[in-house]
Design a protein around this motif. Structure first.
Motif, PDB file in Angstrom:
ATOM      1  N   ARG A  11       0.806  -1.225   0.000  1.00  0.00           N
ATOM      2  CA  ARG A  11       0.000   0.000   0.000  1.00  0.00           C
ATOM      3  C   ARG A  11       0.839   1.275   0.000  1.00  0.00           C
ATOM      4  N   ASP A  12       2.052   1.215   0.541  1.00  0.00           N
ATOM      5  CA  ASP A  12       2.895   2.407   0.617  1.00  0.00           C
ATOM      6  C   ASP A  12       3.724   2.640  -0.645  1.00  0.00           C
ATOM      7  N   GLU A  13       3.672   1.716  -1.585  1.00  0.00           N
ATOM      8  CA  GLU A  13       4.468   1.842  -2.804  1.00  0.00           C
ATOM      9  C   GLU A  13       3.957   3.013  -3.649  1.00  0.00           C
ATOM     10  N   GLU A  14       4.880   3.791  -4.219  1.00  0.00           N
ATOM     11  CA  GLU A  14       4.505   4.959  -5.027  1.00  0.00           C
ATOM     12  C   GLU A  14       4.678   4.682  -6.518  1.00  0.00           C
ATOM     13  N   PHE A  15       3.794   5.314  -7.306  1.00  0.00           N
ATOM     14  CA  PHE A  15       3.861   5.203  -8.765  1.00  0.00           C
ATOM     15  C   PHE A  15       3.862   6.599  -9.369  1.00  0.00           C
ATOM     16  N   VAL A  16       4.656   6.769 -10.434  1.00  0.00           N
ATOM     17  CA  VAL A  16       4.851   8.080 -11.042  1.00  0.00           C
ATOM     18  C   VAL A  16       4.463   8.032 -12.512  1.00  0.00           C
ATOM     19  N   VAL A  17       3.721   9.052 -12.954  1.00  0.00           N
ATOM     20  CA  VAL A  17       3.409   9.174 -14.383  1.00  0.00           C
ATOM     21  C   VAL A  17       4.726   9.331 -15.143  1.00  0.00           C
ATOM     22  N   GLY A  18       4.914   8.499 -16.186  1.00  0.00           N
ATOM     23  CA  GLY A  18       6.141   8.544 -16.972  1.00  0.00           C
ATOM     24  C   GLY A  18       7.082   7.384 -16.722  1.00  0.00           C
ATOM     25  N   GLU A  19       6.900   6.662 -15.609  1.00  0.00           N
ATOM     26  CA  GLU A  19       7.788   5.535 -15.337  1.00  0.00           C
ATOM     27  C   GLU A  19       7.414   4.332 -16.206  1.00  0.00           C
ATOM     28  N   VAL A  20       8.379   3.437 -16.364  1.00  0.00           N
ATOM     29  CA  VAL A  20       8.201   2.252 -17.207  1.00  0.00           C
ATOM     30  C   VAL A  20       8.093   1.012 -16.320  1.00  0.00           C
ATOM     31  N   GLY A  33      -1.467   3.082 -19.831  1.00  0.00           N
ATOM     32  CA  GLY A  33      -0.400   3.552 -20.698  1.00  0.00           C
ATOM     33  C   GLY A  33      -0.184   2.625 -21.876  1.00  0.00           C
ATOM     34  N   HIS A  34       0.596   3.095 -22.868  1.00  0.00           N
ATOM     35  CA  HIS A  34       0.884   2.328 -24.079  1.00  0.00           C
ATOM     36  C   HIS A  34       2.089   1.411 -23.893  1.00  0.00           C
ATOM     37  N   ALA A  35       2.020   0.242 -24.547  1.00  0.00           N
ATOM     38  CA  ALA A  35       3.136  -0.691 -24.546  1.00  0.00           C
ATOM     39  C   ALA A  35       4.311  -0.081 -25.295  1.00  0.00           C
ATOM     40  N   ILE A  36       5.516  -0.307 -24.786  1.00  0.00           N
ATOM     41  CA  ILE A  36       6.726   0.207 -25.429  1.00  0.00           C
ATOM     42  C   ILE A  36       7.804  -0.874 -25.413  1.00  0.00           C
ATOM     43  N   LYS A  37       8.869  -0.648 -26.176  1.00  0.00           N
ATOM     44  CA  LYS A  37      10.034  -1.512 -26.114  1.00  0.00           C
ATOM     45  C   LYS A  37      11.051  -0.870 -25.176  1.00  0.00           C
ATOM     46  N   GLY A  38      11.735  -1.672 -24.430  1.00  0.00           N
ATOM     47  CA  GLY A  38      12.708  -1.127 -23.492  1.00  0.00           C
ATOM     48  C   GLY A  38      12.703  -1.888 -22.190  1.00  0.00           C
ATOM     49  N   ARG A  39      13.533  -1.429 -21.266  1.00  0.00           N
ATOM     50  CA  ARG A  39      13.667  -2.096 -19.972  1.00  0.00           C
ATOM     51  C   ARG A  39      12.782  -1.411 -18.923  1.00  0.00           C
ATOM     52  N   ALA A  40      12.044  -2.218 -18.188  1.00  0.00           N
ATOM     53  CA  ALA A  40      11.140  -1.682 -17.167  1.00  0.00           C
ATOM     54  C   ALA A  40      11.894  -1.342 -15.887  1.00  0.00           C
ATOM     55  N   ARG A  41      11.402  -0.322 -15.205  1.00  0.00           N
ATOM     56  CA  ARG A  41      11.988   0.068 -13.916  1.00  0.00           C
ATOM     57  C   ARG A  41      11.672  -0.971 -12.843  1.00  0.00           C
ATOM     58  N   ARG A  42      10.491  -1.559 -12.960  1.00  0.00           N
ATOM     59  CA  ARG A  42      10.092  -2.600 -12.009  1.00  0.00           C
ATOM     60  C   ARG A  42       9.015  -3.497 -12.620  1.00  0.00           C
ATOM     61  N   LYS A  43       8.846  -4.645 -12.012  1.00  0.00           N
ATOM     62  CA  LYS A  43       7.870  -5.626 -12.486  1.00  0.00           C
ATOM     63  C   LYS A  43       6.823  -5.836 -11.405  1.00  0.00           C
ATOM     64  N   LEU A  44       5.561  -5.764 -11.788  1.00  0.00           N
ATOM     65  CA  LEU A  44       4.472  -5.927 -10.823  1.00  0.00           C
ATOM     66  C   LEU A  44       3.916  -7.344 -10.869  1.00  0.00           C
ATOM     67  N   LYS A  45       3.461  -7.795  -9.716  1.00  0.00           N
ATOM     68  CA  LYS A  45       2.912  -9.138  -9.583  1.00  0.00           C
ATOM     69  C   LYS A  45       1.427  -9.155  -9.919  1.00  0.00           C
ATOM     70  N   ILE A  46       1.022 -10.092 -10.771  1.00  0.00           N
ATOM     71  CA  ILE A  46      -0.390 -10.230 -11.120  1.00  0.00           C
ATOM     72  C   ILE A  46      -1.145 -10.835  -9.941  1.00  0.00           C
ATOM     73  N   TYR A  47      -2.318 -10.263  -9.644  1.00  0.00           N
ATOM     74  CA  TYR A  47      -3.145 -10.743  -8.536  1.00  0.00           C
ATOM     75  C   TYR A  47      -3.955 -11.950  -8.990  1.00  0.00           C
ATOM     76  N   GLU A  48      -3.813 -13.063  -8.287  1.00  0.00           N
ATOM     77  CA  GLU A  48      -4.482 -14.307  -8.663  1.00  0.00           C
ATOM     78  C   GLU A  48      -5.570 -14.706  -7.672  1.00  0.00           C
ATOM     79  N   GLY A  49      -5.964 -13.774  -6.822  1.00  0.00           N
ATOM     80  CA  GLY A  49      -7.054 -14.062  -5.897  1.00  0.00           C
ATOM     81  C   GLY A  49      -6.616 -14.190  -4.452  1.00  0.00           C
ATOM     82  N   TYR A  50      -7.585 -14.071  -3.555  1.00  0.00           N
ATOM     83  CA  TYR A  50      -7.334 -14.116  -2.113  1.00  0.00           C
ATOM     84  C   TYR A  50      -6.648 -15.410  -1.687  1.00  0.00           C
ATOM     85  N   ASP A  51      -7.184 -16.550  -2.143  1.00  0.00           N
ATOM     86  CA  ASP A  51      -6.638 -17.838  -1.712  1.00  0.00           C
ATOM     87  C   ASP A  51      -5.190 -18.013  -2.153  1.00  0.00           C
TER      88      ASP A  51
END
Length: 204
Positions: A137-146, A181-199
């Motif tokens: 919850r405390d993680e920050e996101f910035v417009v413009g980041e990859v 945002g639009h898909a681009i080519k390049g290296r991402a600053r970070r990778k997010l985990k897909i949510y697969e449900g409570y269980d």
């Protein structure tokens, strides 16, 4: 519920409880020696439906009668810290604030459960790829980041929060509803985990 006392004579916070009898508490100031008695408000036990994304749990919270509860307030149950999302009165009426003794049920969001929000990635040909991700919850996101999600790398062009659509600036995950945002080519600053449900989250 922990109480906080200040000496009415000298304003010191160095106050000691010397006697408790029901809701009546005798206090002594360790600075000036003043002794006084306070009567604690009567507590009312109210059911609260706590949301952990797609799952909800019925718990209870004890609140002092006479206190006004508002949407957005944070309360503590035996199990959780909860932000109030809705207040229900008898008859099913929903309001944004009410006195404790008027409330039938509270509805809220667990603040100890990670934040889950949407991600929309715009691909060539008018295709949109959507995901739900889980973050602290405390993680920050910035417009413009990859960022990378589900094998797609995209540039954040808009952040939708609970109150507005942002085309610049940053926001904490706790307030975010969706990244876009639009898909681009390049290296991402970070990778997010897909949510697969409570269980699935409980088993990690």
């Amino acid at each position: 519920m922990e109480e906080y006392y200040v000496c009415p004579q000298c304003g010191s916070e160095d106050v000691e409880v010397i006697k408790e009898r029901g809701r009546e508490v005798t206090l002594r100031c360790n600075e000036c020696g003043y002794v006084w008695i306070v009567t604690l408000p009567k507590l009312r036990k109210i059911p609260i439906i706590v949301s952990k994304h797609e799952r909800s749990f019925r718990e209870f919270v004890e609140l002092p009668e006479g206190e006004v509860v508002k949407v957005g307030d944070i309360v503590e149950t035996d199990e959780d810290e909860v932000r109030i999302l809705s207040i229900e009165l008898p008859g099913g009426k929903r309001v944004r604030k009410a006195k404790v003794e008027e409330i039938q049920t509270l509805w809220g969001e667990s603040l100890t459960y990670p934040k889950v929000f949407g991600v929309s990635i715009y691909l060539p040909g008018g295709i949109t790829q959507s995901f739900k991700v889980v973050v602290d919850r405390d993680e920050e996101f910035v417009v413009g980041e990859v960022i990378e999600v589900g094998g797609y790398t995209f540039k954040v062009e808009m952040i939708k929060t609970e109150k507005k659509l942002m085309r610049s600036g940053k926001a904490k995950a706790d307030k975010i509803v969706r990244l876009m945002g639009h898909a681009i080519k390049g290296r991402a600053r970070r990778k997010l985990k897909i949510y697969e449900g409570y269980d699935a989250l409980q088993n990690t």
